[in-house]
Design an enzyme around this catalytic site. Sequence first.
Site, PDB file in Angstrom:
ATOM      1  N   SER A 119       1.725  -7.230   9.607  1.00 15.51           N
ATOM      2  CA  SER A 119       0.269  -7.306   9.424  1.00 15.51           C
ATOM      3  C   SER A 119      -0.265  -8.718   9.142  1.00 15.51           C
ATOM      4  O   SER A 119      -1.336  -8.861   8.590  1.00 15.51           O
ATOM      5  CB  SER A 119      -0.157  -6.349   8.310  1.00 15.51           C
ATOM      6  OG  SER A 119       0.507  -6.663   7.114  1.00 15.51           O
ATOM      7  N   VAL A 139       0.831  -1.204   0.000  1.00 11.91           N
ATOM      8  CA  VAL A 139       0.000   0.000   0.000  1.00 11.91           C
ATOM      9  C   VAL A 139       0.871   1.261   0.000  1.00 11.91           C
ATOM     10  O   VAL A 139       0.608   2.217  -0.752  1.00 11.91           O
ATOM     11  CB  VAL A 139      -0.960   0.015   1.218  1.00 11.91           C
ATOM     12  CG1 VAL A 139      -1.846   1.242   1.165  1.00 11.91           C
ATOM     13  CG2 VAL A 139      -1.808  -1.248   1.270  1.00 11.91           C
ATOM     14  N   TYR A 173      -2.736  -8.580  16.199  1.00  9.14           N
ATOM     15  CA  TYR A 173      -2.521  -7.584  15.132  1.00  9.14           C
ATOM     16  C   TYR A 173      -3.527  -6.440  15.267  1.00  9.14           C
ATOM     17  O   TYR A 173      -3.151  -5.258  15.345  1.00  9.14           O
ATOM     18  CB  TYR A 173      -2.634  -8.262  13.756  1.00  9.14           C
ATOM     19  CG  TYR A 173      -2.815  -7.267  12.625  1.00  9.14           C
ATOM     20  CD1 TYR A 173      -1.808  -6.337  12.322  1.00  9.14           C
ATOM     21  CD2 TYR A 173      -3.991  -7.227  11.870  1.00  9.14           C
ATOM     22  CE1 TYR A 173      -1.976  -5.412  11.304  1.00  9.14           C
ATOM     23  CE2 TYR A 173      -4.165  -6.308  10.854  1.00  9.14           C
ATOM     24  CZ  TYR A 173      -3.159  -5.399  10.573  1.00  9.14           C
ATOM     25  OH  TYR A 173      -3.332  -4.474   9.564  1.00  9.14           O
ATOM     26  N   ASN A 189     -10.590  -4.811   2.921  1.00 12.09           N
ATOM     27  CA  ASN A 189      -9.664  -5.671   2.174  1.00 12.09           C
ATOM     28  C   ASN A 189      -9.088  -4.950   0.956  1.00 12.09           C
ATOM     29  O   ASN A 189      -9.785  -4.747  -0.030  1.00 12.09           O
ATOM     30  CB  ASN A 189     -10.373  -6.953   1.749  1.00 12.09           C
ATOM     31  CG  ASN A 189     -10.579  -7.874   2.931  1.00 12.09           C
ATOM     32  OD1 ASN A 189     -11.148  -7.463   3.946  1.00 12.09           O
ATOM     33  ND2 ASN A 189     -10.103  -9.090   2.818  1.00 12.09           N
ATOM     34  N   LEU A 217      12.781  -2.983   4.945  1.00 14.41           N
ATOM     35  CA  LEU A 217      12.697  -4.129   4.029  1.00 14.41           C
ATOM     36  C   LEU A 217      12.414  -5.442   4.766  1.00 14.41           C
ATOM     37  O   LEU A 217      12.754  -6.515   4.268  1.00 14.41           O
ATOM     38  CB  LEU A 217      13.954  -4.248   3.150  1.00 14.41           C
ATOM     39  CG  LEU A 217      14.253  -3.020   2.276  1.00 14.41           C
ATOM     40  CD1 LEU A 217      15.499  -3.254   1.432  1.00 14.41           C
ATOM     41  CD2 LEU A 217      13.073  -2.678   1.364  1.00 14.41           C
ATOM     42  N   PHE A 231       2.790   3.621   7.089  1.00 10.22           N
ATOM     43  CA  PHE A 231       2.321   2.289   6.678  1.00 10.22           C
ATOM     44  C   PHE A 231       3.111   1.174   7.335  1.00 10.22           C
ATOM     45  O   PHE A 231       2.675   0.025   7.348  1.00 10.22           O
ATOM     46  CB  PHE A 231       2.468   2.125   5.149  1.00 10.22           C
ATOM     47  CG  PHE A 231       1.731   3.157   4.364  1.00 10.22           C
ATOM     48  CD1 PHE A 231       0.420   2.952   3.994  1.00 10.22           C
ATOM     49  CD2 PHE A 231       2.327   4.365   4.022  1.00 10.22           C
ATOM     50  CE1 PHE A 231      -0.289   3.911   3.296  1.00 10.22           C
ATOM     51  CE2 PHE A 231       1.631   5.333   3.328  1.00 10.22           C
ATOM     52  CZ  PHE A 231       0.324   5.104   2.963  1.00 10.22           C
ATOM     53  N   ALA A 261       4.495  -1.591   9.341  1.00 17.72           N
ATOM     54  CA  ALA A 261       3.946  -2.436  10.418  1.00 17.72           C
ATOM     55  C   ALA A 261       4.071  -3.886   9.982  1.00 17.72           C
ATOM     56  O   ALA A 261       4.290  -4.178   8.807  1.00 17.72           O
ATOM     57  CB  ALA A 261       2.473  -2.118  10.654  1.00 17.72           C
TER      58      ALA A 261
HETATM   59  N1  LIG Z   1      -3.061  -4.869   2.774  1.00 16.84           N
HETATM   60  C1  LIG Z   1      -4.211  -4.805   3.433  1.00 16.84           C
HETATM   61  O1  LIG Z   1      -5.249  -5.379   3.023  1.00 16.84           O
HETATM   62  C2  LIG Z   1      -4.298  -4.015   4.718  1.00 16.84           C
HETATM   63  C3  LIG Z   1      -5.531  -3.935   5.388  1.00 16.84           C
HETATM   64  C4  LIG Z   1      -5.623  -3.195   6.562  1.00 16.84           C
HETATM   65  C5  LIG Z   1      -4.517  -2.493   7.039  1.00 16.84           C
HETATM   66  N2  LIG Z   1      -3.327  -2.599   6.396  1.00 16.84           N
HETATM   67  C6  LIG Z   1      -2.168  -1.859   6.947  1.00 16.84           C
HETATM   68  O2  LIG Z   1      -1.586  -1.120   5.900  1.00 16.84           O
HETATM   69  C7  LIG Z   1      -0.166  -1.044   6.074  1.00 16.84           C
HETATM   70  C8  LIG Z   1       0.522  -1.523   4.811  1.00 16.84           C
HETATM   71  O3  LIG Z   1       0.124  -2.857   4.540  1.00 16.84           O
HETATM   72  P1  LIG Z   1       0.771  -3.639   3.324  1.00 16.84           P
HETATM   73  O4  LIG Z   1      -0.192  -4.668   2.909  1.00 16.84           O
HETATM   74  O5  LIG Z   1       1.317  -2.667   2.338  1.00 16.84           O
HETATM   75  O6  LIG Z   1       1.986  -4.365   4.089  1.00 16.84           O
HETATM   76  P2  LIG Z   1       3.479  -4.633   3.587  1.00 16.84           P
HETATM   77  O7  LIG Z   1       4.032  -5.680   4.469  1.00 16.84           O
HETATM   78  O8  LIG Z   1       3.505  -4.848   2.111  1.00 16.84           O
HETATM   79  O9  LIG Z   1       4.186  -3.235   3.877  1.00 16.84           O
HETATM   80  C9  LIG Z   1       4.665  -2.869   5.152  1.00 16.84           C
HETATM   81  C10 LIG Z   1       6.039  -2.243   4.929  1.00 16.84           C
HETATM   82  O10 LIG Z   1       6.530  -1.763   6.180  1.00 16.84           O
HETATM   83  C11 LIG Z   1       7.903  -2.117   6.302  1.00 16.84           C
HETATM   84  N3  LIG Z   1       8.215  -2.153   7.733  1.00 16.84           N
HETATM   85  C12 LIG Z   1       7.669  -2.985   8.690  1.00 16.84           C
HETATM   86  N4  LIG Z   1       8.183  -2.683   9.896  1.00 16.84           N
HETATM   87  C13 LIG Z   1       9.059  -1.649   9.711  1.00 16.84           C
HETATM   88  C14 LIG Z   1       9.893  -0.905  10.582  1.00 16.84           C
HETATM   89  N5  LIG Z   1       9.965  -1.155  11.905  1.00 16.84           N
HETATM   90  N6  LIG Z   1      10.650   0.089  10.060  1.00 16.84           N
HETATM   91  C15 LIG Z   1      10.613   0.354   8.730  1.00 16.84           C
HETATM   92  N7  LIG Z   1       9.843  -0.320   7.858  1.00 16.84           N
HETATM   93  C16 LIG Z   1       9.077  -1.327   8.353  1.00 16.84           C
HETATM   94  C17 LIG Z   1       8.037  -3.456   5.594  1.00 16.84           C
HETATM   95  O11 LIG Z   1       9.339  -3.764   5.163  1.00 16.84           O
HETATM   96  C18 LIG Z   1       7.064  -3.244   4.415  1.00 16.84           C
HETATM   97  O12 LIG Z   1       7.716  -2.709   3.286  1.00 16.84           O
HETATM   98  C19 LIG Z   1       0.147  -1.889   7.312  1.00 16.84           C
HETATM   99  O13 LIG Z   1       0.290  -1.004   8.399  1.00 16.84           O
HETATM  100  C20 LIG Z   1      -1.080  -2.765   7.472  1.00 16.84           C
HETATM  101  O14 LIG Z   1      -1.290  -3.089   8.813  1.00 16.84           O
HETATM  102  C21 LIG Z   1      -3.185  -3.329   5.242  1.00 16.84           C
END
Ligand SMILES: NC(=O)c1ccc[n+]([C@@H]2O[C@H](COP(=O)([O-])OP(=O)(O)OC[C@H]3O[C@@H](n4cnc5c(N)ncnc54)[C@H](O)[C@@H]3O)[C@@H](O)[C@H]2O)c1
Length: 322
Positions: A73, A12, A137, A166, A33, A69, A71
């Site tokens: 997840s 995202v 989570y 989603n 990463l 973003f 986290a």
């Molecule tokens: N994808 C979904 O459907 C969804 C739904 C609800 C909420 N979210 C939230 O949206 C955000 C992005 O989700 P996503 O699907 O892109 O996840 P993702 O895992 O693709 O992206 C998360 C990014 O954060 C980075 N990261 C994690 N911890 C870190 C830290 N301590 N320092 C620096 N970088 C760090 C990871 O390397 C990764 O690139 C998350 O916070 C997730 O909880 C996602």
Amino acid sequence: MKYLVTGGAGYVGSVVAQHLLEAGHEVTVLDNLSTGFSEGVPAGAAFVEGDIRDAAKWLDSSYEAVLHFAAFSQVGESVVKPEKYWDNNVGGTMALLAAMREAGVRKLVFSSTAATYGEPEQVPIVETAPTQPTNPYGATKLAVDHMITGEAAAHGLGAVSLRYFNVAGAYGAQGERHDPESHLIPLVLQVAQGRREAISVFGDDYPTPDGTCVRDYIHVADLADAHLLALTAAQPGEHLICNLGNGEGFSVREVIETVRQVTGHPIPEVVAPRRGGDPAVLVASAAAAREKLGWNPTRADLAGIVADAWEFAQTISAAREQ
Ligand SMILES: NC(=O)c1ccc[n+]([C@@H]2O[C@H](COP(=O)([O-])OP(=O)(O)OC[C@H]3O[C@@H](n4cnc5c(N)ncnc54)[C@H](O)[C@@H]3O)[C@@H](O)[C@H]2O)c1
């Protein structure tokens, strides 16, 4: 304007970073990463490989806002390793907020989630619904929402939490490539690609029209639009919370059928037992996002969402084979 995008090498965050660049802004991606990919960082963004817990090293008053973003997840992993989630999601955000305070960066947009609500008492889910997460989570994301409310009240931060339902689809060179993958659409697409023999349907005896779980799928580009609007909506001292979904649900079987139509693959399914903590129906009320952000999602069509995800999945596979 200049923005810090934490987690901008992930799914995202990379799409939102791309949208910010297209709107003419300057973007720095901060990502360690841990689950992201350096090739996911959009061309034109500055990339800092680092942890949000060290954000103070890079953040200064030249930044207008942080879009947060970064986290962990994976719901299932959070159940067996809760400490990993509290440490990164909550501890990490605490350090990030301290760095923002120190640097005088006064605006934040945070990726919250439908998982903060847990099993809903009513659908569509409104922002005032009870928040009773059913896994660590969701609990960590809810804790961060509370932390941000306090930060806004005490220190004047202007913040918006966006509770995604989603997220799916792709946008240009940016798309979903979680490893391991736990989201339905990319998993079904892996079957279409021959990378997985069949798709598991976890429970077909829910009180829904076809017995399978119903979810609200939102195109990642619509989600990105909401983030840009949130940057304008954020007001000093206020913490606004908005759900992001289309207000329409599709069942697991409807998604699988749509993937069959888009890819032409038969997609075998295997019915497996229900997973604990999976609500029957999760559908958002998007009324607050429409009213308070002026958000108007335009890519709600499920076939279109799947087609974009399919194109991205094929591009990534072709790149892997080279
Ligand atoms: N994808 C979904 O459907 C969804 C739904 C609800 C909420 N979210 C939230 O949206 C955000 C992005 O989700 P996503 O699907 O892109 O996840 P993702 O895992 O693709 O992206 C998360 C990014 O954060 C980075 N990261 C994690 N911890 C870190 C830290 N301590 N320092 C620096 N970088 C760090 C990871 O390397 C990764 O690139 C998350 O916070 C997730 O909880 C996602």
